[in-house]
Design a protein around this motif. Structure first.
Motif, PDB file in Angstrom:
ATOM      1  N   LEU A   1       0.843  -1.193   0.000  1.00 13.33           N
ATOM      2  CA  LEU A   1       0.000   0.000   0.000  1.00 13.33           C
ATOM      3  C   LEU A   1       0.879   1.244   0.000  1.00 13.33           C
ATOM      4  N   TRP A   2       0.635   2.124  -0.958  1.00 11.69           N
ATOM      5  CA  TRP A   2       1.399   3.371  -1.055  1.00 11.69           C
ATOM      6  C   TRP A   2       0.710   4.393  -0.151  1.00 11.69           C
ATOM      7  N   LYS A   3       1.144   4.427   1.092  1.00  8.85           N
ATOM      8  CA  LYS A   3       0.455   5.237   2.094  1.00  8.85           C
ATOM      9  C   LYS A   3       0.516   6.722   1.757  1.00  8.85           C
ATOM     10  N   GLY A   4       1.692   7.187   1.301  1.00 15.68           N
ATOM     11  CA  GLY A   4       1.820   8.605   0.960  1.00 15.68           C
ATOM     12  C   GLY A   4       0.911   9.001  -0.183  1.00 15.68           C
ATOM     13  N   GLY A   5       0.905   8.170  -1.253  1.00 19.89           N
ATOM     14  CA  GLY A   5       0.070   8.479  -2.411  1.00 19.89           C
ATOM     15  C   GLY A   5      -1.405   8.430  -2.079  1.00 19.89           C
ATOM     16  N   VAL A   6      -1.804   7.414  -1.300  1.00 15.87           N
ATOM     17  CA  VAL A   6      -3.216   7.301  -0.915  1.00 15.87           C
ATOM     18  C   VAL A   6      -3.624   8.478  -0.046  1.00 15.87           C
ATOM     19  N   ALA A   7      -2.725   8.894   0.852  1.00 20.01           N
ATOM     20  CA  ALA A   7      -3.041  10.033   1.724  1.00 20.01           C
ATOM     21  C   ALA A   7      -3.260  11.298   0.906  1.00 20.01           C
ATOM     22  N   ILE A   8      -2.418  11.504  -0.124  1.00 22.42           N
ATOM     23  CA  ILE A   8      -2.561  12.684  -0.976  1.00 22.42           C
ATOM     24  C   ILE A   8      -3.892  12.631  -1.729  1.00 22.42           C
ATOM     25  N   MET A   9      -4.227  11.457  -2.266  1.00 24.00           N
ATOM     26  CA  MET A   9      -5.481  11.340  -3.017  1.00 24.00           C
ATOM     27  C   MET A   9      -6.695  11.542  -2.107  1.00 24.00           C
ATOM     28  N   LEU A  10      -6.617  10.985  -0.881  1.00 21.43           N
ATOM     29  CA  LEU A  10      -7.726  11.179   0.052  1.00 21.43           C
ATOM     30  C   LEU A  10      -7.863  12.645   0.442  1.00 21.43           C
ATOM     31  N   LEU A  11      -6.717  13.315   0.630  1.00 19.05           N
ATOM     32  CA  LEU A  11      -6.749  14.742   0.973  1.00 19.05           C
ATOM     33  C   LEU A  11      -7.391  15.546  -0.148  1.00 19.05           C
ATOM     34  N   LEU A  12      -6.997  15.258  -1.399  1.00 20.95           N
ATOM     35  CA  LEU A  12      -7.595  15.958  -2.535  1.00 20.95           C
ATOM     36  C   LEU A  12      -9.084  15.652  -2.645  1.00 20.95           C
ATOM     37  N   GLY A  13      -9.450  14.403  -2.324  1.00 24.70           N
ATOM     38  CA  GLY A  13     -10.861  14.028  -2.371  1.00 24.70           C
ATOM     39  C   GLY A  13     -11.689  14.753  -1.334  1.00 24.70           C
ATOM     40  N   VAL A  14     -11.082  15.043  -0.171  1.00 32.46           N
ATOM     41  CA  VAL A  14     -11.789  15.784   0.879  1.00 32.46           C
ATOM     42  C   VAL A  14     -11.857  17.268   0.537  1.00 32.46           C
ATOM     43  N   LEU A  15     -10.741  17.812   0.052  1.00 34.74           N
ATOM     44  CA  LEU A  15     -10.708  19.234  -0.292  1.00 34.74           C
ATOM     45  C   LEU A  15     -11.640  19.560  -1.447  1.00 34.74           C
ATOM     46  N   PHE A  16     -11.726  18.632  -2.412  1.00 35.48           N
ATOM     47  CA  PHE A  16     -12.564  18.839  -3.595  1.00 35.48           C
ATOM     48  C   PHE A  16     -13.554  17.678  -3.692  1.00 35.48           C
ATOM     49  N   PRO A  17     -14.752  17.834  -3.101  1.00 39.13           N
ATOM     50  CA  PRO A  17     -15.704  16.727  -3.001  1.00 39.13           C
ATOM     51  C   PRO A  17     -16.064  16.075  -4.335  1.00 39.13           C
ATOM     52  N   LEU A  18     -16.153  16.845  -5.410  1.00 38.25           N
ATOM     53  CA  LEU A  18     -16.480  16.232  -6.694  1.00 38.25           C
ATOM     54  C   LEU A  18     -15.361  15.307  -7.159  1.00 38.25           C
ATOM     55  N   VAL A  19     -14.098  15.668  -6.865  1.00 34.54           N
ATOM     56  CA  VAL A  19     -12.978  14.779  -7.168  1.00 34.54           C
ATOM     57  C   VAL A  19     -13.076  13.519  -6.323  1.00 34.54           C
ATOM     58  N   GLY A  20     -13.408  13.679  -5.032  1.00 33.35           N
ATOM     59  CA  GLY A  20     -13.548  12.525  -4.152  1.00 33.35           C
ATOM     60  C   GLY A  20     -14.610  11.561  -4.644  1.00 33.35           C
ATOM     61  N   ALA A  21     -15.757  12.111  -5.075  1.00 34.70           N
ATOM     62  CA  ALA A  21     -16.835  11.250  -5.579  1.00 34.70           C
ATOM     63  C   ALA A  21     -16.402  10.512  -6.843  1.00 34.70           C
ATOM     64  N   SER A  22     -15.686  11.208  -7.730  1.00 33.14           N
ATOM     65  CA  SER A  22     -15.239  10.553  -8.967  1.00 33.14           C
ATOM     66  C   SER A  22     -14.155   9.516  -8.685  1.00 33.14           C
ATOM     67  N   LEU A  23     -13.316   9.745  -7.669  1.00 29.52           N
ATOM     68  CA  LEU A  23     -12.316   8.754  -7.279  1.00 29.52           C
ATOM     69  C   LEU A  23     -12.990   7.469  -6.803  1.00 29.52           C
ATOM     70  N   LEU A  24     -14.014   7.613  -5.984  1.00 28.75           N
ATOM     71  CA  LEU A  24     -14.746   6.438  -5.516  1.00 28.75           C
ATOM     72  C   LEU A  24     -15.360   5.686  -6.691  1.00 28.75           C
ATOM     73  N   LEU A  25     -15.873   6.429  -7.671  1.00 30.52           N
ATOM     74  CA  LEU A  25     -16.448   5.795  -8.857  1.00 30.52           C
ATOM     75  C   LEU A  25     -15.387   5.024  -9.636  1.00 30.52           C
ATOM     76  N   ILE A  26     -14.218   5.645  -9.831  1.00 32.26           N
ATOM     77  CA  ILE A  26     -13.139   4.978 -10.577  1.00 32.26           C
ATOM     78  C   ILE A  26     -12.662   3.737  -9.843  1.00 32.26           C
ATOM     79  N   TRP A  27     -12.428   3.862  -8.530  1.00 33.60           N
ATOM     80  CA  TRP A  27     -11.987   2.697  -7.763  1.00 33.60           C
ATOM     81  C   TRP A  27     -13.034   1.590  -7.802  1.00 33.60           C
ATOM     82  N   GLY A  28     -14.315   1.948  -7.749  1.00 39.02           N
ATOM     83  CA  GLY A  28     -15.368   0.937  -7.835  1.00 39.02           C
ATOM     84  C   GLY A  28     -15.365   0.221  -9.181  1.00 39.02           C
ATOM     85  N   LEU A  29     -15.202   1.003 -10.271  1.00 38.15           N
ATOM     86  CA  LEU A  29     -15.160   0.395 -11.598  1.00 38.15           C
ATOM     87  C   LEU A  29     -13.938  -0.497 -11.766  1.00 38.15           C
TER      88      LEU A  29
END
Length: 455
Positions: free
Chosen positions: A412-440
């Motif tokens: 698990l790339w903890k640093g990379g995941v932390a950055i992506m989660l931070l961006l997902g929280v800061l920008f909710p539409l990005v966070g929602a699209s990340l969840l969609l991509i990971w689900g697909l």
């Protein structure tokens, strides 16, 4: 035994690929429309000199006399806004609705002659601004632009990780190898321009996000606060000042968009400003509004938005090139009483920072020098986007997208995941699209596993 350090390069490349796949078409459009709007002052003078320029006279007509001349020429026009001449050699402008169209009508302030009309929504600058802000499709377009800006941040962050020098010299890292050919040259142009332009691109993305309808409105609501005493004893409506702005034009500054519009009261004339007399219709004269702006030191270039109904107010608004001159005033339409007066001194630190950033973004804060710097940023965006597309086109497998492979043997790339989660929280539409991509991707991996299991 040597323990190999896991390489997350392919994973960062994969995120960069997904971000680019979605963002690049928007980046191309934003850069091109941005260039058009960036040079609005010069283009307007080239395209509409007969509408904008007048021969200076001795005495200008009053605002009401100008309005009367306009109504004589266009009796069916419903005027909603007046822009006094910003200089002695410039025309005055009215915004009106006529036959279902919103028009800009230009008037010689000395003779009262109507110089001509312009469709307020169907002209080069208005179309460029509306495309830039909402793709000409309203709220859906605004959300897509916001999503693209958020993923643009992902693009920059992942791109910097991919660019990061790993033992190379400066060639191909700090400057392109111009002697190279083919894909290597495009790779250098993409990486080097991306690196040098990354800070400016982040600046453009973040300052642009403040104008968006979801993230920008929430951000403004969180940071833009004015003293409660400013609205004491002032009747306010549930309508916000942002309602005066549109995709094609901005009337009030970002800092005041979420402030309430006051309302006029029919008895206001009894406690209005001394010496202000209502017109025969009950509404004060338009010239009295202009005189109030002059008396209170509002700089030239402001607009006066007329009351939309019996409880509406006159709004004097200046979204100045230098935000220190910003002004938003609301006047009771019956008495002329100043119900609210918001200036730069009333802005908080965040509002001042955002307003200054917005003017840098638009190339207006430092004149031509600012325009040229922003033009360079737009050209870097175009270069980075086109070189990225060409690189992908050259290496893609026939008939496939060529998504970078996902290695499953990495921890698990903890640093990379932390950055992506931070961006997902800061920008909710990005966070929602990340969840969609990971689900697909998860569903796709399940399908691939099912294909390799014997039936």
């Amino acid at each position: 035994m040597t323990v190999r350090t896991p390489s997350f390069y392919n994973l960062a490349w994969r995120w960069h690929f997904y971000a680019g796949l979605f963002v690049i078409p928007f980046m191309l459009m934003l850069a091109l429309t941005g260039i058009v709007y960036l040079f609005k002052p010069q283009l307007d003078q080239l395209m509409y000199p007969e509408l904008l320029n007048v021969q200076p006279g001795t005495v200008a007509l009053s605002a009401d006399a100008q309005l009367q001349r306009l109504q004589q020429a266009y009796p069916q026009a419903q005027v909603s806004q007046y822009l006094p001449a910003p200089a002695a050699d410039r025309s005055a402008q009215f915004v009106a609705t006529l036959d279902g169209r919103k028009l800009n009508l230009f008037v010689d302030p000395y003779s009262g002659a109507v110089l001509g009309t312009q469709d307020a929504q169907d002209n080069l600058q208005a179309i460029a601004r509306a495309l830039h802000g909402e793709l000409l499709i309203g709220t859906v377009g605004d959300r897509l632009i916001e999503l693209a800006a958020g993923w643009g941040v992902v693009l920059v962050v992942s791109g910097l990780y991919l660019w990061w020098p790993r033992g190379q010299g400066g060639a191909g890292v700090l400057w392109p190898r111009l002697s190279a050919r083919g894909r290597l040259l495009w790779r250098d142009l993409h990486a080097v321009s991306g690196f040098w332009g990354s800070a400016l691109l982040l600046f453009m993305l973040l300052t642009g996000m403040t104008w968006t309808g979801f993230w920008g409105e929430k951000f403004a609501g969180a940071w833009n606060h004015f003293p409660a005493a400013m609205w004491t004893d002032v009747p306010t409506s549930t309508v916000q000042a942002r309602s005066l702005n549109s995709a094609a034009d901005q009337t009030v500054a970002w800092a005041v968009e979420n402030t309430p519009l006051p309302v006029s009261t029919s008895h206001a004339a009894h406690h209005g400003d001394a010496g202000v007399a209502p017109a025969a219709s009950g509404r004060i004269a338009l010239q009295q509004v202009v005189d109030t702006a002059s008396r209170l030191g509002v700089a030239p270039g402001y607009s006066v938005t007329l009351p939309a109904d019996a409880s509406g107010v006159f709004t004097i608004a200046l979204f100045a090139d230098d935000p220190r001159h910003d002004a938003t005033l609301h006047l009771d339409q019956y008495s002329g009483q100043v119900l609210a007066d918001i200036r730069w001194a009333d802005y908080g630190l965040v509002a001042r920072t955002v307003e200054s950033g917005a003017k840098l973004h638009e190339g207006k804060l430092f004149g031509l020098a600012n325009q040229l710097v922003m033009l360079a940023v737009c050209l870097l965006i175009l270069l980075g986007s086109l070189s990225g597309l060409l690189m992908w086109w050259k290496r893609r497998p026939q008939g496939r997208f060529g998504v970078p492979p996902l290695r499953h043997d990495l921890p698990l790339w903890k640093g990379g995941v932390a950055i992506m989660l931070l961006l997902g929280v800061l920008f909710p539409l990005v966070g929602a699209s990340l969840l969609l991509i990971w689900g697909l991707e998860w569903l796709w991996s399940l399908r691939r596993q099912a294909e390799v299991v014997p039936g």
